[in-house]
Motif scaffolding. Structure first.
Motif, PDB file in Angstrom:
ATOM      1  N   GLN A   1      -6.684  40.248  -2.780  1.00 53.31           N
ATOM      2  CA  GLN A   1      -7.749  39.385  -2.295  1.00 53.31           C
ATOM      3  C   GLN A   1      -7.379  38.675  -0.990  1.00 53.31           C
ATOM      4  O   GLN A   1      -8.119  37.817  -0.519  1.00 53.31           O
ATOM      5  CB  GLN A   1      -8.100  38.362  -3.378  1.00 53.31           C
ATOM      6  CG  GLN A   1      -8.634  39.022  -4.651  1.00 53.31           C
ATOM      7  CD  GLN A   1      -8.982  38.033  -5.740  1.00 53.31           C
ATOM      8  OE1 GLN A   1      -9.707  37.063  -5.504  1.00 53.31           O
ATOM      9  NE2 GLN A   1      -8.472  38.259  -6.935  1.00 53.31           N
ATOM     10  N   GLY A   2      -6.232  39.042  -0.435  1.00 53.16           N
ATOM     11  CA  GLY A   2      -5.843  38.516   0.867  1.00 53.16           C
ATOM     12  C   GLY A   2      -5.283  37.112   0.844  1.00 53.16           C
ATOM     13  O   GLY A   2      -5.279  36.433   1.875  1.00 53.16           O
ATOM     14  N   PHE A   3      -4.810  36.656  -0.323  1.00 47.00           N
ATOM     15  CA  PHE A   3      -4.249  35.316  -0.435  1.00 47.00           C
ATOM     16  C   PHE A   3      -2.726  35.358  -0.332  1.00 47.00           C
ATOM     17  O   PHE A   3      -2.098  36.392  -0.537  1.00 47.00           O
ATOM     18  CB  PHE A   3      -4.647  34.663  -1.751  1.00 47.00           C
ATOM     19  CG  PHE A   3      -6.135  34.525  -1.950  1.00 47.00           C
ATOM     20  CD1 PHE A   3      -6.703  34.724  -3.196  1.00 47.00           C
ATOM     21  CD2 PHE A   3      -6.975  34.191  -0.894  1.00 47.00           C
ATOM     22  CE1 PHE A   3      -8.061  34.591  -3.397  1.00 47.00           C
ATOM     23  CE2 PHE A   3      -8.334  34.058  -1.077  1.00 47.00           C
ATOM     24  CZ  PHE A   3      -8.886  34.265  -2.327  1.00 47.00           C
ATOM     25  N   ASP A   4      -2.159  34.203  -0.021  1.00 50.89           N
ATOM     26  CA  ASP A   4      -0.715  34.081   0.057  1.00 50.89           C
ATOM     27  C   ASP A   4      -0.310  32.790  -0.637  1.00 50.89           C
ATOM     28  O   ASP A   4      -0.906  31.746  -0.402  1.00 50.89           O
ATOM     29  CB  ASP A   4      -0.250  34.067   1.515  1.00 50.89           C
ATOM     30  CG  ASP A   4       1.241  34.281   1.630  1.00 50.89           C
ATOM     31  OD1 ASP A   4       1.801  34.027   2.722  1.00 50.89           O
ATOM     32  OD2 ASP A   4       1.875  34.690   0.624  1.00 50.89           O
ATOM     33  N   GLY A   5       0.670  32.880  -1.500  1.00 51.71           N
ATOM     34  CA  GLY A   5       1.112  31.691  -2.206  1.00 51.71           C
ATOM     35  C   GLY A   5       2.342  31.980  -3.027  1.00 51.71           C
ATOM     36  O   GLY A   5       2.861  33.102  -3.042  1.00 51.71           O
ATOM     37  N   GLU A   6       2.812  30.980  -3.733  1.00 54.85           N
ATOM     38  CA  GLU A   6       3.983  31.121  -4.578  1.00 54.85           C
ATOM     39  C   GLU A   6       3.560  31.049  -6.037  1.00 54.85           C
ATOM     40  O   GLU A   6       2.781  30.180  -6.438  1.00 54.85           O
ATOM     41  CB  GLU A   6       5.001  30.017  -4.301  1.00 54.85           C
ATOM     42  CG  GLU A   6       6.262  30.150  -5.151  1.00 54.85           C
ATOM     43  CD  GLU A   6       7.291  29.098  -4.821  1.00 54.85           C
ATOM     44  OE1 GLU A   6       8.330  29.075  -5.507  1.00 54.85           O
ATOM     45  OE2 GLU A   6       7.060  28.297  -3.896  1.00 54.85           O
ATOM     46  N   ILE A   7       4.083  31.967  -6.829  1.00 55.18           N
ATOM     47  CA  ILE A   7       3.730  32.049  -8.235  1.00 55.18           C
ATOM     48  C   ILE A   7       4.835  31.396  -9.054  1.00 55.18           C
ATOM     49  O   ILE A   7       5.999  31.799  -8.980  1.00 55.18           O
ATOM     50  CB  ILE A   7       3.553  33.514  -8.670  1.00 55.18           C
ATOM     51  CG1 ILE A   7       2.535  34.214  -7.770  1.00 55.18           C
ATOM     52  CG2 ILE A   7       3.119  33.594 -10.134  1.00 55.18           C
ATOM     53  CD1 ILE A   7       2.554  35.715  -7.885  1.00 55.18           C
ATOM     54  N   VAL A   8       4.467  30.393  -9.827  1.00 57.98           N
ATOM     55  CA  VAL A   8       5.427  29.645 -10.627  1.00 57.98           C
ATOM     56  C   VAL A   8       5.098  29.836 -12.108  1.00 57.98           C
ATOM     57  O   VAL A   8       3.935  29.727 -12.512  1.00 57.98           O
ATOM     58  CB  VAL A   8       5.399  28.142 -10.275  1.00 57.98           C
ATOM     59  CG1 VAL A   8       6.369  27.368 -11.161  1.00 57.98           C
ATOM     60  CG2 VAL A   8       5.733  27.941  -8.800  1.00 57.98           C
ATOM     61  N   VAL A   9       6.114  30.130 -12.903  1.00 57.59           N
ATOM     62  CA  VAL A   9       5.931  30.240 -14.347  1.00 57.59           C
ATOM     63  C   VAL A   9       5.903  28.834 -14.943  1.00 57.59           C
ATOM     64  O   VAL A   9       6.919  28.142 -14.970  1.00 57.59           O
ATOM     65  CB  VAL A   9       7.054  31.058 -14.998  1.00 57.59           C
ATOM     66  CG1 VAL A   9       6.777  31.224 -16.490  1.00 57.59           C
ATOM     67  CG2 VAL A   9       7.197  32.415 -14.323  1.00 57.59           C
ATOM     68  N   ALA A  10       4.733  28.389 -15.404  1.00 56.34           N
ATOM     69  CA  ALA A  10       4.603  27.045 -15.970  1.00 56.34           C
ATOM     70  C   ALA A  10       4.938  27.015 -17.450  1.00 56.34           C
ATOM     71  O   ALA A  10       5.486  26.030 -17.958  1.00 56.34           O
ATOM     72  CB  ALA A  10       3.189  26.521 -15.745  1.00 56.34           C
ATOM     73  N   LYS A  11       4.608  28.095 -18.150  1.00 53.83           N
ATOM     74  CA  LYS A  11       4.840  28.131 -19.594  1.00 53.83           C
ATOM     75  C   LYS A  11       4.857  29.573 -20.065  1.00 53.83           C
ATOM     76  O   LYS A  11       4.101  30.403 -19.579  1.00 53.83           O
ATOM     77  CB  LYS A  11       3.747  27.361 -20.337  1.00 53.83           C
ATOM     78  CG  LYS A  11       3.941  27.242 -21.838  1.00 53.83           C
ATOM     79  CD  LYS A  11       2.805  26.436 -22.468  1.00 53.83           C
ATOM     80  CE  LYS A  11       2.992  26.290 -23.972  1.00 53.83           C
ATOM     81  NZ  LYS A  11       1.885  25.515 -24.586  1.00 53.83           N
ATOM     82  N   GLY A  12       5.740  29.870 -20.993  1.00 54.20           N
ATOM     83  CA  GLY A  12       5.799  31.211 -21.548  1.00 54.20           C
ATOM     84  C   GLY A  12       6.228  31.190 -22.998  1.00 54.20           C
ATOM     85  O   GLY A  12       7.231  30.564 -23.350  1.00 54.20           O
ATOM     86  N   GLU A  13       5.456  31.840 -23.858  1.00 53.53           N
ATOM     87  CA  GLU A  13       5.781  31.928 -25.273  1.00 53.53           C
ATOM     88  C   GLU A  13       5.687  33.382 -25.718  1.00 53.53           C
ATOM     89  O   GLU A  13       4.798  34.121 -25.269  1.00 53.53           O
ATOM     90  CB  GLU A  13       4.820  31.077 -26.111  1.00 53.53           C
ATOM     91  CG  GLU A  13       4.894  29.586 -25.805  1.00 53.53           C
ATOM     92  CD  GLU A  13       3.924  28.779 -26.649  1.00 53.53           C
ATOM     93  OE1 GLU A  13       4.059  27.547 -26.679  1.00 53.53           O
ATOM     94  OE2 GLU A  13       3.045  29.414 -27.280  1.00 53.53           O
TER      95      GLU A  13
END
Length: 316
Positions: free
Chosen positions: A226-238
């Protein structure tokens, strides 16, 4: 959550064939037993159940020779049609045929189901339908492409693998790669040999890491598409471990298991995305991961640690 598997026990097969008869043959007033034929013992069967173990869909594929397979007896519970279950079943049958070496699928479609199969790449092999068991059927054919080639954006998938290798070195050591990306389905595979424990099964930590990397990777693909740029952060994982992974580890995310949008990035806002990942061993659902991911606009990156720190190796 849906569970797709190969019925093997007596109870599973009884439910499988009863469902096949009740959906396909009972409305035609055909007797019990008419839903089976002599090819069933040599065919590959798939059944989809809901979380309570109730059948929702069934189907069979029979590999006739090295090049061709036949799909028959596909049936979906009427109240669950139009929800993607038929597509999930068909893709599973196609994959089973592909794994067996088939290069094309041949099937007989009821008239009302022709649009469904056309939407999945099938085309009519004859001009006029013929009648079988009192029903009009049209023969349809689809050439099977190798699953590895089913990448909607192959250049981005290759770039994702490079990002994994450079920023998250554990991915390369685990042998994780993109296997399939169609827009409806995203699948990664890992090396069992590289992640095996003393019990000849996959490390629990490796299962968790593959699931997390797969969800992170799909976030990355959707963002880049979609042409976006950003940083992906894992907030929670189960994660819920259901059984050992003793066969090729496969991590799968279906479109219906994604909750969230990237539109907020256009306004410079962070967005939240939830994903559910199924880890599959053979045809069995071995683990289920649920993760919450926060995607930060480019300007907010300096506030967070390097992405590689989000992942750690856990051993049994």
């Amino acid at each position: 959550m849906y569970h797709i598997f190969e019925p093997t026990t007596a109870a599973e097969l009884e439910n499988y064939f009863h469902f096949r008869w009740s959906i396909l043959n009972a409305p035609l007033q055909l007797p019990k037993g008419s839903e089976q034929d002599g090819y069933d013992p040599h065919a590959l069967h798939r059944m989809i159940q809901d979380k309570d173990g109730q059948p929702l869909a069934v189907g069979r594929v029979y590999v006739t020779d090295a090049d061709e397979a036949q799909i028959r007896y596909m049936a979906v519970e009427p109240n669950h049609r139009g929800k993607g279950i038929g597509s999930l079943l068909l893709k599973s049958l196609e994959q089973a045929a592909r794994d067996a070496g088939a290069k094309r699928i041949v099937l007989l479609s009821r008239i009302k189901a022709i649009p469904f199969f056309e939407n999945h790449g099938y085309h009519a092999a004859q001009r006029e339908p013929h009648r079988m068991e009192g029903t009009q059927l049209l023969q349809m054919i689809k050439q099977l492409a190798p699953a590895k080639s089913l990448l909607r954006t192959p250049e981005l998938c290759l770039e994702l693998e490079r990002v994994w290798a450079e920023q998250i070195p554990i991915s390369e050591k685990m042998g994780i790669s993109v296997y399939q990306y169609t827009g409806e389905r995203f699948e990664t595979r890992a090396s069992l040999h590289a992640n095996v424990n003393t019990k000849h099964a996959m490390f629990a930590g490796s299962i968790y890491s593959q699931a997390t990397l797969t969800a992170w990777g799909l976030c990355w693909l959707k963002m880049k598409e979609q042409g976006f740029d950003g940083e992906i952060v894992v907030a929670k994982g189960e994660i819920a471990y259901r059984q050992p992974v003793t066969e090729l580890p496969r991590a799968v995310i279906l479109k219906d298991n994604i909750d969230g949008s990237f539109e907020g990035l256009k306004k410079g806002c962070k967005v939240k995305v939830k994903m559910t990942v199924c880890i599959i061993s053979g045809e069995q659902n071995a683990a289920e991961f649920e993760g919450l991911f926060i995607i930060l606009p480019k300007a907010e990156r300096h506030q967070h640690e390097n992405l590689g720190a989000q992942f750690a190796v856990v051993t049994d």
